[in-house]
Design a protein around this motif. Structure first.
Motif, PDB file in Angstrom:
ATOM      1  N   ASN A   1      98.333  15.604  35.875  1.00  0.00           N
ATOM      2  CA  ASN A   1      97.370  14.764  35.137  1.00  0.00           C
ATOM      3  C   ASN A   1      97.899  13.342  34.954  1.00  0.00           C
TER       4      ASN A   1
ATOM      5  N   ASN B   1      96.336  10.011  33.184  1.00  0.00           N
ATOM      6  CA  ASN B   1      97.066   8.758  32.968  1.00  0.00           C
ATOM      7  C   ASN B   1      97.359   8.138  34.319  1.00  0.00           C
TER       8      ASN B   1
ATOM      9  N   LYS C   1      89.363  10.099  34.776  1.00  0.00           N
ATOM     10  CA  LYS C   1      90.287   9.921  33.646  1.00  0.00           C
ATOM     11  C   LYS C   1      89.710  10.547  32.382  1.00  0.00           C
ATOM     12  N   ARG C   2      88.423  10.283  32.134  1.00  0.00           N
ATOM     13  CA  ARG C   2      87.771  10.821  30.937  1.00  0.00           C
ATOM     14  C   ARG C   2      87.572  12.323  31.035  1.00  0.00           C
ATOM     15  N   SER C   3      87.255  12.806  32.221  1.00  0.00           N
ATOM     16  CA  SER C   3      86.978  14.240  32.380  1.00  0.00           C
ATOM     17  C   SER C   3      88.237  15.099  32.280  1.00  0.00           C
ATOM     18  N   TYR C   4      89.369  14.567  32.792  1.00  0.00           N
ATOM     19  CA  TYR C   4      90.587  15.382  32.891  1.00  0.00           C
ATOM     20  C   TYR C   4      91.757  14.817  32.084  1.00  0.00           C
ATOM     21  N   SER C   5      91.507  13.819  31.248  1.00  0.00           N
ATOM     22  CA  SER C   5      92.558  13.196  30.429  1.00  0.00           C
ATOM     23  C   SER C   5      93.727  12.728  31.292  1.00  0.00           C
TER      24      SER C   5
END
Length: 266
Positions: A31, A61, A55-59
């Protein structure tokens, strides 16, 4: 170091569409992703939107690796340097858009002019870094200057050259180092150890891959001659903004490297 972030460079899936690479990386358990802003993964409006959605769907970085193919930020050719800076600055703005705190930048390269007028490219390199530092301050991001493989062409290959750079850029708030462990192994078997011992306070981030000491192969960790057992205790002491990026050529080597790194830092 227990909570260190382990990133996967998109080099491992550079021949796939960027979104396809990201989804495969997530499936493998990554991730944290280093986006190589180059070739088929060159950032544009469509890819930036996809990266934000993922990024928003799977957190996720992100770190961004600035483009480097054909780029030399220390060239005496003003028009070429201007074009290189334009690409790098666009990549820095993309990093800010993606909420990436770090961008990785290759060092400059020497010119035949250095034989006639010594240190020409070194002075240009420092001036260019000052300009890059100004934008990095405005964007609230950091820049990790990466050491290059042995060859005598790049301005930053050895630990001594990196330390000389740090001495020169002390006044620049956002310029620090990315240690590429694989590249350092082509300079000398103990070069990574020297970096970790002498430049640890200036390291933001590490690239992790292996080779046999002769050329830059980007093999899986443990598949070359790097003595990981000797340097891992030093790596574990680091406080890194960007963590460790696995920079290999395929997903199989990414998985092998990830497992090896996790074992060594546990």
């Amino acid at each position: 170091m227990r909570d260190v972030k382990i990133y996967l460079s998109s080099l491992a899936g550079i021949l796939r569409p960027l979104k396809s690479f990201l989804l495969k990386a997530v499936e493998m358990g990554f991730n944290n992703i280093e986006i190589l802003d180059e070739w088929g993964h060159k950032l544009n409006d469509k890819r930036r939107r996809e990266l934000l959605e993922l990024k928003r769907s799977y957190s996720l970085n992100y770190i961004v690796h600035a483009p480097y193919d054909g780029i030399n930020i220390s060239t005496p050719q003003r028009s070429l340097r201007k074009a290189a800076l334009k690409l790098i600055k666009a990549s820095m703005r993309d990093a800010r858009y993606l909420d990436a705190r770090l961008i990785v930048l290759h060092s400059g390269f020497k010119s035949p002019l250095d034989f006639i007028k010594p240190k020409t490219t070194w002075r240009i390199f420092l001036d260019t870094l000052k300009e890059i530092d100004g934008l990095a301050n405005d964007l609230d991001i950091y820049v990790g200057v990466e050491n290059m493989p042995s060859g005598g062409i790049a301005l930053i290959e050895s630990c001594d050259e990196a330390l000389m750079l740090i001495e020169e850029v002390q006044a620049l708030e956002r310029i620090r180092l990315t240690l590429d462990v694989g590249h350092s192994n082509t300079v000398g078997a103990h070069e990574a150890w020297k970096y970790l011992l002498k430049a640890s306070d200036h390291l933001l981030h590490l690239h992790i891959h292996d080779n046999n000491g002769k050329k830059d192969e980007h093999l899986a960790v443990g598949s070359g001659t790097i003595n990981w057992a000797s340097i891992m205790p030093l790596i574990k002491k680091l406080k890194l903004l960007g963590g460790l990026s696995i920079e290999v050529m395929n997903f199989k080597d990414a998985k092998k490297s990830f497992d090896a790194v996790v074992r060594m830092i546990s």
